[in-house]
Scaffold this motif. Structure first.
Motif, PDB file in Angstrom:
ATOM      1  N   VAL A  84      37.917  37.674  37.343  1.00 12.38           N
ATOM      2  CA  VAL A  84      38.802  37.936  36.201  1.00 12.38           C
ATOM      3  C   VAL A  84      38.310  39.141  35.403  1.00 12.38           C
ATOM      4  CG1 VAL A  84      39.586  37.021  33.990  1.00 12.38           C
ATOM      5  CG2 VAL A  84      39.664  35.578  36.024  1.00 12.38           C
ATOM      6  N   LEU A  85      37.009  39.228  35.182  1.00 13.40           N
ATOM      7  CA  LEU A  85      36.458  40.368  34.438  1.00 13.40           C
ATOM      8  C   LEU A  85      36.716  41.683  35.171  1.00 13.40           C
ATOM      9  CD1 LEU A  85      33.030  38.908  33.220  1.00 13.40           C
ATOM     10  CD2 LEU A  85      35.077  39.327  31.855  1.00 13.40           C
ATOM     11  N   ALA A  86      36.503  41.692  36.489  1.00 14.50           N
ATOM     12  CA  ALA A  86      36.710  42.920  37.256  1.00 14.50           C
ATOM     13  C   ALA A  86      38.173  43.349  37.225  1.00 14.50           C
ATOM     14  CB  ALA A  86      36.251  42.707  38.699  1.00 14.50           C
ATOM     15  N   VAL A  87      39.082  42.389  37.410  1.00 10.34           N
ATOM     16  CA  VAL A  87      40.515  42.709  37.404  1.00 10.34           C
ATOM     17  C   VAL A  87      40.940  43.219  36.028  1.00 10.34           C
ATOM     18  CG1 VAL A  87      42.825  41.703  37.544  1.00 10.34           C
ATOM     19  CG2 VAL A  87      41.115  41.158  39.290  1.00 10.34           C
ATOM     20  N   THR A  88      40.460  42.587  34.971  1.00  5.33           N
ATOM     21  CA  THR A  88      40.834  42.996  33.618  1.00  5.33           C
ATOM     22  C   THR A  88      40.367  44.416  33.315  1.00  5.33           C
ATOM     23  OG1 THR A  88      40.697  40.695  32.871  1.00  5.33           O
ATOM     24  CG2 THR A  88      40.648  42.419  31.178  1.00  5.33           C
ATOM     25  N   ILE A  89      39.125  44.718  33.659  1.00  2.00           N
ATOM     26  CA  ILE A  89      38.575  46.056  33.375  1.00  2.00           C
ATOM     27  C   ILE A  89      39.341  47.124  34.152  1.00  2.00           C
ATOM     28  CG2 ILE A  89      36.550  47.526  33.656  1.00  2.00           C
ATOM     29  CD1 ILE A  89      34.846  45.022  33.130  1.00  2.00           C
TER      30      ILE A  89
END
Length: 469
Positions: A84-89
């Protein structure tokens, strides 16, 4: 019958995860025209790679994990957070920002979670039930060695359900040459002779695993059997003996052009040490900032409650048996002659009124975050003890044989032992042994996720434990 391998099952589960992530991305694309198909493709590939990569690094793709729903939930969380963090960034880098981006990404994450749960709790579990029902992972095993030890191993395995009984012990062979004969006990495999009979048996029947049950006090016999079994296309394993030779970590290596058995590994080598250091400095800095009001008020209460310094400094033993000075809020009446050899007990008259409250809530441990920033301690690790701490009439390291093995890692502000009942005083050899066992388990199984789990349990479980005094 065709046998499946664990690796094949693991690859199929990875494929299931990837397909579920792709299905969620397609559904999101059809329901939300906000993103183009190329943007969806990039984000889905990034999220899937992060999810699968995280679980692969943590060795989460293992057959024994797929039938336990608690581990499935844990793996969804562990793999989902970095994804989720990677996709959001990356989304904010690829797509022009809008106010509803967070809600849209949250919807996508929800679709993906539902799809992954369907894959793990329905497809994978049904698939594993089908595989186990047809014994596709079951392997035929035989045992050779001392007869009593061989049958004791078979009995223990039949009682241990952790790996789903994936081995089927079909025969037992005695190392010493003997006459073949059938066992009359139906629940035990038959004894069919010695090494010669085993080699003949392997010619006409499938043998996937051979277990050698010779004692480690006779290494020449183990080597002889291992050499003879080279002519059989099978896995060969030798059972370790905890009382004789049972290293918790062992692997083959080479030294001076000769094979060697590495029976211990230095924890946190290379990049793992860097990762642990980053964790320590980030958590310690954030902890001091967030807890500074509590620390200031507690220090003021200590000063007003009894005479003496606010901070308590005392020698502790750290990494590689090196001494250092630990910082704590003073919770006892000031005594310059106290060397720490006598630990606190319940209703200890030395503990002040404020000190009792601070100890019960572990607030007195907060200054140890300064030790973390100094490099003497870690946020998570074995607890530091006084060098000359006694248990009954013996020094702690003399009473517990494995105690010094704790010095392979920096001591911690909290630890696996502390959240498993070790917060109170350690005044018996049995409790000290239990604490060392928990500390060594942490050292041998360290991971960043293990530390996160311990930190969360420290807040939720540790602070509600009333065993501290």
């Amino acid at each position: 019958m065709t046998r499946w391998t664990h690796g094949l099952i693991n690859r199929l589960v990875i494929l299931c995860d990837v397909v579920m992530i792709a299905v969620a991305a397609v559904v999101f694309y059809l329901l939300c025209p906000r993103f183009s198909w190329s943007q969806i493709l990039v984000l889905a590939v990034l999220g899937g790679a992060s999810f699968v990569g995280t679980l692969s690094l943590g060795h989460a793709y293992r057959v024994e994990h797929y039938v336990r729903w608690t581990r499935a939930v844990r793996h969804l969380v562990i793999g989902g957070v970095p994804a989720v963090l990677a996709v959001t960034i990356v989304c904010y880098a690829l797509v022009p920002t809008r106010e509803d981006d967070i809600s849209l990404l949250a919807s996508w994450a929800g679709f993906t979670l539902v799809a992954l749960m369907f894959g793990r709790f329905v497809l994978v579990r049904v698939g594993m039930a089908w595989v186990m029902h047809r014994n596709l992972l079951r392997r035929d095993a035989v045992v050779i060695g001392d007869l009593d030890r061989a049958y004791e191993l078979v009995r223990r395995y039949s009682l241990a359900q952790e790996d789903g009984n994936l081995l089927d012990f079909v025969a037992v062979f005695e190392d010493e040459q003997g006459e073949p004969h059938e066992r009359t006990v139906p629940s035990l495999p038959p004894m069919l002779g010695g090494l010669r009979e085993l080699l003949e048996y392997a010619k006409r029947s499938p043998v996937d695993v051979v277990v050698i049950t010779k004692p480690w006090t006779d290494p020449a016999a183990i080597e002889r059997l291992a050499t003879e079994l080279r002519r059989v296309a099978t896995d060969v394993v030798v059972e370790l003996e905890p009382g004789i030779f049972g290293p918790s970590y062992a692997r083959l290596t080479n030294i001076a052009d000769r094979g060697a058995l590495q029976i211990q590994q230095r924890p946190l080598k290379g990049s793992l040490g860097i990762l642990k250091a980053i964790e320590d400095y980030v958590v310690a800095t954030a902890g001091l900032v967030l807890l500074s009001p509590v620390l200031i008020l507690s220090a003021l209460a200590v000063k007003l409650d009894s005479p003496g310094p606010v901070l308590f400094r005392q020698a502790r033993v750290g990494l590689n048996n090196r001494p250092f000075m630990v910082y704590k809020l003073r919770t006892m009446r000031y005594d310059p002659g106290d060397d720490g050899s006598v630990g606190a007990v319940k209703q200890d008259p030395r503990i002040t009124r404020v000190g009792a409250v601070l100890r019960s809530l572990s607030i007195d441990e907060i200054p140890q975050l300064l030790n973390v920033l100094k490099g003497d301690m870690s946020v998570v690790g074995p607890r530091p003890h006084v060098p000359n701490m006694r248990i009954t009439e013996d020094l702690r390291y003399e009473a517990v044989s494995d105690y010094v093995a704790r010095y392979r890692m920096k001591p911690g502000v909290t630890g696996w032992a502390q959240i498993n009942g070790m917060r109170g005083g350690i005044y018996t050899v049995e409790k000290a042994e239990r604490g060392v066992e928990l500390d060594l388990f942490y050292i041998e199984h360290w991971s960043i996720w293990f530390d996160i789990r311990i930190l969360l349990l420290t807040v939720t479980r540790g602070l509600s434990d009333n065993s501290a005094f």
